[in-house]
Motif scaffolding. Sequence first.
Motif, mmCIF file in Angstrom:
data_model
loop_
_atom_site.group_PDB
_atom_site.id
_atom_site.type_symbol
_atom_site.label_atom_id
_atom_site.label_comp_id
_atom_site.label_asym_id
_atom_site.label_seq_id
_atom_site.Cartn_x
_atom_site.Cartn_y
_atom_site.Cartn_z
ATOM 1 N N SER A 297 41.339 34.112 24.543
ATOM 2 C CA SER A 297 40.710 33.769 25.813
ATOM 3 C C SER A 297 39.267 33.365 25.585
ATOM 4 N N LEU A 298 38.865 32.314 26.235
ATOM 5 C CA LEU A 298 37.496 31.827 26.146
ATOM 6 C C LEU A 298 36.765 32.114 27.449
ATOM 7 N N LEU A 299 35.461 32.313 27.320
ATOM 8 C CA LEU A 299 34.672 32.576 28.519
ATOM 9 C C LEU A 299 34.668 31.352 29.418
ATOM 10 N N CYS A 300 34.948 31.569 30.666
ATOM 11 C CA CYS A 300 34.901 30.479 31.642
ATOM 12 C C CYS A 300 34.138 30.955 32.861
ATOM 13 N N LEU A 301 33.376 30.067 33.446
ATOM 14 C CA LEU A 301 32.580 30.397 34.628
ATOM 15 C C LEU A 301 33.351 29.989 35.877
ATOM 16 N N ASP A 302 33.364 30.871 36.848
ATOM 17 C CA ASP A 302 34.169 30.609 38.042
ATOM 18 C C ASP A 302 33.398 29.808 39.073
ATOM 19 N N VAL A 303 34.113 29.384 40.094
ATOM 20 C CA VAL A 303 33.523 28.791 41.291
ATOM 21 C C VAL A 303 33.596 29.867 42.364
ATOM 22 N N SER A 304 32.446 30.286 42.861
ATOM 23 C CA SER A 304 32.390 31.468 43.724
ATOM 24 C C SER A 304 33.231 31.342 44.981
ATOM 25 N N THR A 305 33.539 30.114 45.411
ATOM 26 C CA THR A 305 34.332 29.927 46.625
ATOM 27 C C THR A 305 35.828 29.828 46.337
ATOM 28 N N ARG A 306 36.207 29.929 45.064
ATOM 29 C CA ARG A 306 37.621 29.844 44.694
ATOM 30 C C ARG A 306 38.011 31.134 43.989
ATOM 31 N N TRP A 307 38.788 31.965 44.658
ATOM 32 C CA TRP A 307 39.111 33.275 44.114
ATOM 33 C C TRP A 307 39.972 33.182 42.855
ATOM 34 N N ASN A 308 40.811 32.141 42.764
ATOM 35 C CA ASN A 308 41.667 32.034 41.577
ATOM 36 C C ASN A 308 40.844 31.791 40.309
ATOM 37 N N SER A 309 39.739 31.022 40.427
ATOM 38 C CA SER A 309 38.871 30.820 39.272
ATOM 39 C C SER A 309 38.110 32.107 38.927
ATOM 40 N N THR A 310 37.805 32.897 39.938
ATOM 41 C CA THR A 310 37.165 34.188 39.690
ATOM 42 C C THR A 310 38.104 35.100 38.914
ATOM 43 N N TYR A 311 39.384 35.052 39.275
ATOM 44 C CA TYR A 311 40.378 35.863 38.558
ATOM 45 C C TYR A 311 40.442 35.465 37.086
ATOM 46 N N LEU A 312 40.469 34.170 36.807
ATOM 47 C CA LEU A 312 40.535 33.706 35.427
ATOM 48 C C LEU A 312 39.290 34.119 34.637
ATOM 49 N N MET A 313 38.127 34.076 35.280
ATOM 50 C CA MET A 313 36.895 34.489 34.612
ATOM 51 C C MET A 313 36.933 35.975 34.273
ATOM 52 N N LEU A 314 37.338 36.801 35.246
ATOM 53 C CA LEU A 314 37.385 38.243 35.022
ATOM 54 C C LEU A 314 38.425 38.614 33.979
ATOM 55 N N LYS A 315 39.583 37.953 34.026
ATOM 56 C CA LYS A 315 40.648 38.243 33.078
ATOM 57 C C LYS A 315 40.211 37.952 31.650
ATOM 58 N N ALA A 316 39.514 36.834 31.456
ATOM 59 C CA ALA A 316 39.050 36.472 30.112
ATOM 60 C C ALA A 316 37.925 37.389 29.654
ATOM 61 N N ALA A 317 37.029 37.750 30.560
ATOM 62 C CA ALA A 317 35.854 38.536 30.180
ATOM 63 C C ALA A 317 36.216 39.973 29.838
ATOM 64 N N GLU A 318 37.138 40.565 30.606
ATOM 65 C CA GLU A 318 37.414 41.992 30.382
ATOM 66 C C GLU A 318 38.157 42.221 29.064
ATOM 67 N N LYS A 319 38.819 41.175 28.531
ATOM 68 C CA LYS A 319 39.493 41.326 27.249
ATOM 69 C C LYS A 319 38.516 41.387 26.083
ATOM 70 N N ILE A 320 37.331 40.836 26.259
ATOM 71 C CA ILE A 320 36.332 40.825 25.178
ATOM 72 C C ILE A 320 35.077 41.596 25.603
ATOM 73 N N GLU A 321 35.314 42.695 26.305
ATOM 74 C CA GLU A 321 34.200 43.516 26.815
ATOM 75 C C GLU A 321 33.292 43.993 25.695
ATOM 76 N N LYS A 322 33.873 44.444 24.567
ATOM 77 C CA LYS A 322 33.059 44.997 23.473
ATOM 78 C C LYS A 322 32.124 43.957 22.873
ATOM 79 N N ALA A 323 32.514 42.698 22.977
ATOM 80 C CA ALA A 323 31.663 41.647 22.421
ATOM 81 C C ALA A 323 30.338 41.548 23.181
ATOM 82 N N PHE A 324 30.360 41.851 24.484
ATOM 83 C CA PHE A 324 29.125 41.813 25.272
ATOM 84 C C PHE A 324 28.153 42.904 24.810
#
Length: 345
Positions: free
Chosen positions: A267-294
């Motif tokens: 999964s690669l980091l992707c930035l969501d569009v705040s008015t589109r919840w589906n893009s927010t889901y994709l951003m959160l899904k990708a980010a939480e898998k690589i939490e330790k990297a942050f």
Amino acid sequence: MSQEEAPNVISSEQSSNPTDSNQTVGTGGTTRKRKSMRSRSDVWDHFTKFVNEVGEHKASCMYCEREFCCDPKRNETSSLKNHVTACKKFPGNMNTTQTQLNYQPTKGQEGNGSGTLSIWKFDQEAIRNALARMIITDELPFKSVEKEGFRHLMSVACPRFHIPSRSTVARDCYQFFLEERSKLKNHKGEALGKAIEKCLLDWGIDRVFTVTVDNASSNDVVVGYLRRRLINWVDRVRTAVRYVRSSLSRLKLFKKCVENERIQSKSLLCLDVSTRWNSTYLMLKAAEKIEKAFDMFDVEDPFFSSELDSVDVDGIRKPDHEDWEKVRKMATLLHNFYELTIRVS
């Protein structure tokens, strides 16, 4: 000298050479022990005894003229002693407002000598308020203040405190209710929002879809505050992702952190569009898998934390463990909607 006069002579000699003060010479030269008198309490140095018009034994304080029952057969001197230690006009209590140093050990560190110093002064009203708050918080009966154990505790811990009756404590608790009710009436919308937010956090509620309110104008502020706070649970991750993707050098460093943490995810980091919840889901899904990297990226990039703090408006900062827990729950919730949308479309 006649025999009739002899007893008088003996009596005279014995009276001129008295024995112990607790002994009395009786008829015929015999002695008997005098009954010892009970010592007088020091508390009577501060009270005046009298009998009122209905024949009751009373004691009046010499300083504030407050009256107490003092029947020798029915009343003890405990109430009188308590009054002396609390009487504001008693000369010995005139310095009760003098502050004292108070040492409080740190919770869980009582044995190592760590703690804090604070100032303390005796305040009858403040202790009464604290007592009423204890009754309310612990849901104790009003008569608890009249129990022997509590009175003994206060006599040791704070002898100056005059323990109120159950009726007085009940009035104090009711006064607390009136004050809190007045505060609620004067609360602004943001204060109400903070109170609701605290309840949500205490109860572990982080899945809020709707908030139903009446048409009071302050409710618009309440809902606006809650909307900002709920969005901030996601905004911290969004801001962190935006920072990483803002330059190629940062993105390269972040990918290196992913490799060093041995995270097996494509999964690669992707930035969501705040008015589109589906893009927010994709951003959160990708980010939480690589939490330790942050976490590693925060160590490798010295400007990561400071940069996020500089854009802090409503609590936005680098995401912590609690934020990631909320992100995982939010992603799980949005996953069902995302899958349903895919099927429908």
